[in-house]
Scaffold this motif. Structure first.
Motif, PDB file in Angstrom:
ATOM      1  N   LYS A  20     -11.466 -32.502 -10.382  1.00 12.32           N
ATOM      2  CA  LYS A  20     -12.352 -31.334 -10.254  1.00 12.32           C
ATOM      3  C   LYS A  20     -13.632 -31.719  -9.521  1.00 12.32           C
ATOM      4  CE  LYS A  20      -9.813 -28.468 -12.609  1.00 12.32           C
ATOM      5  NZ  LYS A  20      -9.789 -28.318 -14.050  1.00 12.32           N
ATOM      6  N   CYS A  21     -14.151 -30.782  -8.753  1.00 12.09           N
ATOM      7  CA  CYS A  21     -15.423 -31.012  -8.061  1.00 12.09           C
ATOM      8  C   CYS A  21     -16.525 -31.160  -9.114  1.00 12.09           C
ATOM      9  CB  CYS A  21     -15.731 -29.831  -7.147  1.00 12.09           C
ATOM     10  SG  CYS A  21     -17.404 -29.851  -6.473  1.00 12.09           S
ATOM     11  N   PHE A  22     -17.350 -32.206  -8.986  1.00 14.99           N
ATOM     12  CA  PHE A  22     -18.373 -32.447 -10.024  1.00 14.99           C
ATOM     13  C   PHE A  22     -19.360 -31.293 -10.119  1.00 14.99           C
ATOM     14  CE2 PHE A  22     -22.701 -33.310  -8.472  1.00 14.99           C
ATOM     15  CZ  PHE A  22     -22.496 -33.263  -7.107  1.00 14.99           C
ATOM     16  N   LEU A  23     -19.562 -30.589  -8.990  1.00 16.38           N
ATOM     17  CA  LEU A  23     -20.621 -29.577  -8.988  1.00 16.38           C
ATOM     18  C   LEU A  23     -20.142 -28.164  -9.314  1.00 16.38           C
ATOM     19  CD1 LEU A  23     -23.627 -29.048  -8.528  1.00 16.38           C
ATOM     20  CD2 LEU A  23     -23.176 -28.824  -6.085  1.00 16.38           C
ATOM     21  N   CYS A  24     -19.057 -27.717  -8.654  1.00 11.98           N
ATOM     22  CA  CYS A  24     -18.619 -26.339  -8.911  1.00 11.98           C
ATOM     23  C   CYS A  24     -17.423 -26.288  -9.849  1.00 11.98           C
ATOM     24  CB  CYS A  24     -18.303 -25.621  -7.598  1.00 11.98           C
ATOM     25  SG  CYS A  24     -16.777 -26.163  -6.829  1.00 11.98           S
ATOM     26  N   GLY A  25     -16.802 -27.449 -10.096  1.00  7.16           N
ATOM     27  CA  GLY A  25     -15.694 -27.488 -11.056  1.00  7.16           C
ATOM     28  C   GLY A  25     -14.364 -27.034 -10.483  1.00  7.16           C
ATOM     29  N   CYS A  26     -14.292 -26.742  -9.175  1.00 13.88           N
ATOM     30  CA  CYS A  26     -13.036 -26.239  -8.616  1.00 13.88           C
ATOM     31  C   CYS A  26     -11.984 -27.353  -8.567  1.00 13.88           C
ATOM     32  CB  CYS A  26     -13.254 -25.643  -7.222  1.00 13.88           C
ATOM     33  SG  CYS A  26     -13.347 -26.867  -5.909  1.00 13.88           S
ATOM     34  N   GLU A  27     -10.751 -26.934  -8.478  1.00 14.04           N
ATOM     35  CA  GLU A  27      -9.621 -27.850  -8.406  1.00 14.04           C
ATOM     36  C   GLU A  27      -9.650 -28.587  -7.067  1.00 14.04           C
ATOM     37  OE1 GLU A  27      -6.949 -27.021 -10.895  1.00 14.04           O
ATOM     38  OE2 GLU A  27      -6.048 -28.952 -10.382  1.00 14.04           O
ATOM     39  N   CYS A  71     -15.928 -34.442  -5.199  1.00 15.13           N
ATOM     40  CA  CYS A  71     -16.677 -33.266  -4.755  1.00 15.13           C
ATOM     41  C   CYS A  71     -15.808 -32.460  -3.797  1.00 15.13           C
ATOM     42  CB  CYS A  71     -17.933 -33.758  -4.034  1.00 15.13           C
ATOM     43  SG  CYS A  71     -19.062 -32.467  -3.545  1.00 15.13           S
ATOM     44  N   CYS A  72     -15.919 -31.138  -3.813  1.00 12.58           N
ATOM     45  CA  CYS A  72     -15.093 -30.350  -2.902  1.00 12.58           C
ATOM     46  C   CYS A  72     -15.756 -30.277  -1.525  1.00 12.58           C
ATOM     47  CB  CYS A  72     -14.822 -28.951  -3.462  1.00 12.58           C
ATOM     48  SG  CYS A  72     -16.207 -27.812  -3.343  1.00 12.58           S
ATOM     49  N   PHE A  73     -14.979 -29.941  -0.529  1.00 15.81           N
ATOM     50  CA  PHE A  73     -15.462 -29.892   0.851  1.00 15.81           C
ATOM     51  C   PHE A  73     -16.626 -28.906   0.984  1.00 15.81           C
ATOM     52  CE2 PHE A  73     -15.516 -28.319   5.194  1.00 15.81           C
ATOM     53  CZ  PHE A  73     -15.460 -29.502   5.919  1.00 15.81           C
ATOM     54  N   GLU A  74     -16.478 -27.763   0.329  1.00 10.48           N
ATOM     55  CA  GLU A  74     -17.506 -26.725   0.446  1.00 10.48           C
ATOM     56  C   GLU A  74     -18.837 -27.192  -0.149  1.00 10.48           C
ATOM     57  OE1 GLU A  74     -16.246 -22.738  -0.573  1.00 10.48           O
ATOM     58  OE2 GLU A  74     -18.315 -22.198  -1.055  1.00 10.48           O
ATOM     59  N   CYS A  75     -18.820 -27.714  -1.361  1.00 11.60           N
ATOM     60  CA  CYS A  75     -20.067 -28.192  -1.979  1.00 11.60           C
ATOM     61  C   CYS A  75     -20.688 -29.307  -1.133  1.00 11.60           C
ATOM     62  CB  CYS A  75     -19.819 -28.705  -3.394  1.00 11.60           C
ATOM     63  SG  CYS A  75     -19.605 -27.386  -4.588  1.00 11.60           S
ATOM     64  N   ASN A  76     -19.830 -30.210  -0.672  1.00 12.29           N
ATOM     65  CA  ASN A  76     -20.314 -31.362   0.072  1.00 12.29           C
ATOM     66  C   ASN A  76     -20.964 -30.955   1.393  1.00 12.29           C
ATOM     67  OD1 ASN A  76     -20.778 -33.967   0.902  1.00 12.29           O
ATOM     68  ND2 ASN A  76     -18.802 -34.723   0.211  1.00 12.29           N
TER      69      ASN A  76
HETATM   70 ZN   LIG Z   1     -17.468 -27.839  -5.338  1.00 11.17          ZN
END
Ligand SMILES: [Zn+2]
Length: 327
Positions: A20-27, A71-76
């Protein structure tokens, strides 16, 4: 029970696992998975930190290069990168430019580093020789930082504070030693939500969740602002502010409200209904132990006699002392 939506739902469902993304929690999938450096790459380059080590909660040493979190691509790319660019360009402008950064940006930046370290500890064995002892931290422990995690959603533009600021953030101008390894310093106190960083001529200390209460200590430290602090004096400042934070006897209380796509937080009065002061009395004997621990200077020097404490910040007349780094 009302059904959770928006960020509340995201936070509630966040498992703090490696998928999971550390920030938004997405898969995280092969398509959107990235790694975020807790201490950003530009800082690691600046101070040659890649192979230097940071001390974690249980005393484990980890090279900064391995201090990464999922981390997910979007958050990053959409959120953290522009955010990091802003800090980097302020840093490159020197102390005066950095000092102009708004405190909320600084709070989020430090808050992310602080949280990133605890998050990283989820994936490290508490005892490498005994893997079945579990990891240094666990998802339950991370969940206890609910409010802090909620505040970090501000990085994604999904959170704001209504009429209050959650932290004390202090900036000091520090001396920049010639050797690059001596230009960087890092201290955190995880259960207290406290973090301090010295990077070149910029020293930052923050008590991340005291609603600005510790900042009242500003009266005490204000007159030291006329000097550029020696690294040891910066450590003394950390000890002072950290001890003051330990003395705080209230726990901040927050109410989070959904506001469209984002959340807003209100803070309840720290003083509350009790007239008791929010800080316990300062005790030099306790403080000198903390001073000794933070500065690495022997207790006999920090505590010359019972009830007395040493200082590198001022002379007997109470005037600030400038200690050139060469000394
Ligand atoms: Zn994220």
């Amino acid at each position: 029970m009302t059904e959770l939506t928006g960020i509340f739902k995201q936070i509630e469902e966040h498992t703090y696992t490696i998928d999971k993304c550390f920030l938004c929690g997405c898969e995280l999938t092969n398509d959107n998975k990235t790694e975020e450096h807790v201490i950003p790459k530009w800082l690691q380059n600046q101070f040659n930190l890649w192979n230097q080590k940071i001390t974690l909660l249980n005393g484990t040493l980890l090279q900064y290069r391995y201090l990464t979190i999922p981390c997910c691509f979007e958050c990053n790319n959409l959120h953290l990168k522009p955010f990091e660019d802003k800090i980097k360009s302020a840093f490159e402008g020197g102390y005066d430019t950095f000092n102009k950064l708004d405190r909320e940006t600084l709070f989020l930046w430090l808050g992310k580093i602080y949280f990133g370290i605890i998050h990283r500890e989820l994936f490290l064995s508490a005892d490498r020789a005994k893997p079945d002892y579990g990891t240094i931290t666990n998802p339950e422990y991370l969940k206890s930082f609910y409010s802090h995690f909620m505040f970090l959603q501000g990085i994604r533009g999904k959170h704001s504070f209504r009429d209050f600021f959650p932290a004390s953030v202090y900036l000091f101008k520090t001396q920049k030693p010639l050797k690059i390894e001596e230009q960087w310093d890092f201290v955190d106190s995880q259960n207290t939500l406290f973090i301090a960083i010295r990077m070149g001529e910029i020293g930052i200390i923050s008590s991340l969740q005291d609603c600005g209460a510790t900042q009242k200590l500003e009266d005490l430290i204000q007159h030291h602002r006329d000097i550029d602090l020696h690294p040891l004096q910066f450590r003394e400042m950390i000890a002072k502010i950290l001890y003051k934070r330990f003395l705080m006897n209230r726990i901040p209380k927050f109410i989070n409200i959904q506001n469209g796509e984002s959340t807003e937080t209100i803070s309840l009065s720290l003083q509350g209904l009790s007239s008791k002061p929010i800080f316990d009395d300062w005790d030099n004997d306790v403080y000198s132990k903390i001073l000794s621990e933070i500065t690495g200077v022997a207790l006999e020097i920090c505590q010359p006699e019972k009830g007395k404490v040493w200082t590198w910040l001022m002379n007997a007349d109470g005037n600030s002392i400038f200690i050139p780094f060469d000394d």
